[in-house]
Design an enzyme around this catalytic site. Structure first.
Site, mmCIF file in Angstrom:
data_model
loop_
_atom_site.group_PDB
_atom_site.id
_atom_site.type_symbol
_atom_site.label_atom_id
_atom_site.label_comp_id
_atom_site.label_asym_id
_atom_site.label_seq_id
_atom_site.Cartn_x
_atom_site.Cartn_y
_atom_site.Cartn_z
ATOM 1 N N LYS A 67 0.845 -1.204 0.000
ATOM 2 C CA LYS A 67 0.000 0.000 0.000
ATOM 3 C C LYS A 67 0.873 1.244 0.000
ATOM 4 O O LYS A 67 0.649 2.182 -0.772
ATOM 5 C CB LYS A 67 -0.949 -0.029 1.202
ATOM 6 C CG LYS A 67 -2.074 -1.028 1.004
ATOM 7 C CD LYS A 67 -2.854 -1.351 2.269
ATOM 8 C CE LYS A 67 -3.859 -2.467 1.955
ATOM 9 N NZ LYS A 67 -4.591 -2.957 3.117
ATOM 10 N N GLN A 111 -4.557 -1.614 9.240
ATOM 11 C CA GLN A 111 -4.538 -2.938 8.616
ATOM 12 C C GLN A 111 -5.261 -3.944 9.520
ATOM 13 O O GLN A 111 -4.922 -4.091 10.689
ATOM 14 C CB GLN A 111 -3.084 -3.376 8.368
ATOM 15 C CG GLN A 111 -2.955 -4.684 7.628
ATOM 16 C CD GLN A 111 -3.511 -4.616 6.196
ATOM 17 O OE1 GLN A 111 -3.293 -3.653 5.475
ATOM 18 N NE2 GLN A 111 -4.241 -5.646 5.798
ATOM 19 N N ASP A 134 -10.620 3.308 3.910
ATOM 20 C CA ASP A 134 -11.049 1.911 3.790
ATOM 21 C C ASP A 134 -12.577 1.838 3.683
ATOM 22 O O ASP A 134 -13.131 0.770 3.405
ATOM 23 C CB ASP A 134 -10.574 1.121 5.020
ATOM 24 C CG ASP A 134 -9.922 -0.193 4.646
ATOM 25 O OD1 ASP A 134 -9.839 -0.499 3.440
ATOM 26 O OD2 ASP A 134 -9.498 -0.918 5.563
#
Ligand code: NDP
Length: 307
Positions: A67, A111, A134
């Protein structure tokens, strides 16, 4: 003089167009990079993405590095925060609070999964919704359900991008989403409804799944069971998006397969995503796209339409 073309048997049987997520993601990355440099010129600073990793899980470590690497590749600033496995809820919440108020940070991604002693929902809830790249904050999930603009969960957004690229206007099509998780199934169903599809959401208690899949113009599989959707269930010409990533043993080697029986499905479908190389590459690029969207929105600028 007439010419004939010999088609190898395997090719003749495979009628579906392969939806190349890797190539689509690469093209989107180029368009994002151009918008990043335009934003840096007008606003003075490029978008910033903060990725938070707690613990030493090797797979999570790879995701976080990828990422950060992709963010830097398109010209964004990447902030990587690694906390020890035994980090406390308070320590993690303090970091989130700091990232929320840091003006250089446009997007925050924690994460998942977090170590078991940490409360993931409380952490997601603590992220400033305008930086929730997200798309998992309840406010963004609610905005999606209400048809309001917001940040959309990355994998579902990537699926929609591929569907639009493969099929154009989706209005009026019958879609089935197999799986109803908060992360994948539910947001995909909401996105397809917003595209004016007629959506069936199937799950582990669904009856007569084969018949429901066979009636669908669009099949999105997000189950997590190798090849459970049989190829001969697929309606001729349907578009198949396979979200599943399953590790299986084949001929003594580990292979990745999706939730759809690809070899047979590709003889029926009009277009289908492979695993790997379909939805997977889109998930990271959707995150980067969301970071760009967040950066434009936080600066009060019109978001460029890149897909
Ligand atoms: P979850 O385990 O959270 O959800 C699975 C869903 O599948 C549930 O809704 C479950 O139903 C349903 N289900 C299970 N068994 C059946 C069955 N026999 N028939 C019909 N439905 C069934 O998984 P996720 O949504 O998080 O992920 C799904 C898959 O997508 C996984 O393989 C995951 O690895 C992959 N994935 C891939 C990503 C990518 O970037 N490509 C990103 C995220 C996930 P019920 O609700 O009734 O239990």
């Amino acid at each position: 003089m007439s010419t004939t073309t010999t088609v190898p048997q395997e090719d003749a049987r495979m009628s579906a167009r392969i939806i190349d997520g890797k190539a689509y993601a690469a093209g989107l990355g180029e368009r994002i990079a151009a918008s990043v440099s335009a934003l840096a010129e007008t606003a003075g600073n490029p978008p910033g993405l903060a990725v938070v990793l707690v613990g030493n899980d090797p797979a999570s470590g790879v995701y976080v590095r990828n990422k950060g690497k992709t963010a830097r590749k398109v010209g964004m600033v990447s902030f990587e925060h690694v906390m020890p496995e035994d980090a406390t809820q308070g320590e993690l919440m303090k970091l989130i609070g700091e990232l929320n108020t840091d003006d250089a940070v446009d997007g925050i991604l924690v994460q998942l999964p977090l170590p078991a002693h940490l409360d993931s929902l409380a952490v997601i809830d603590a992220i400033d919704p305008s930086k929730d790249v997200d798309g998992l904050h309840p406010l963004n999930a609610g905005r999606l359900a209400s048809g309001l603009p917001g940040l959309v969960s990355c994998t579902p957004l990537g699926c929609l991008m591929l569907l639009r690229a493969a099929r154009g206007n989706l209005s009026g099509l019958d879609a089935i989403v197999v799986g109803r998780s908060i992360l994948v199934g539910k947001p995909i169903a909401q996105l397809l409804l917003a595209e004016n599809c007629t959506v069936t959401v199937a799950h582990s208690r669904t009856r007569a799944l084969a018949a429901k899949v066979a009636a669908a113009d669009i099949v999105v599989a997000a189950v997590g069971q190798p090849e459970m959707i049989k190829g001969d269930w697929i309606k001729p010409g349907a578009t198949v998006i396979d979200v599943g990533i399953n590790r299986v043993e084949r001929d003594g080697k580990t292979a990745l397969v999706g939730d759809v029986e690809f070899d047979v499905a590709s003889q029926h479908a009009g277009a289908i995503t492979p695993v790997p190389g379909g939805v997977g590459p889109m998930t990271i690029m959707s995150l980067i796209h969301n970071t760009l969207v967040a950066a434009y929105m936080r600066r009060g600028l019109a978001v460029p339409q890149l897909w």
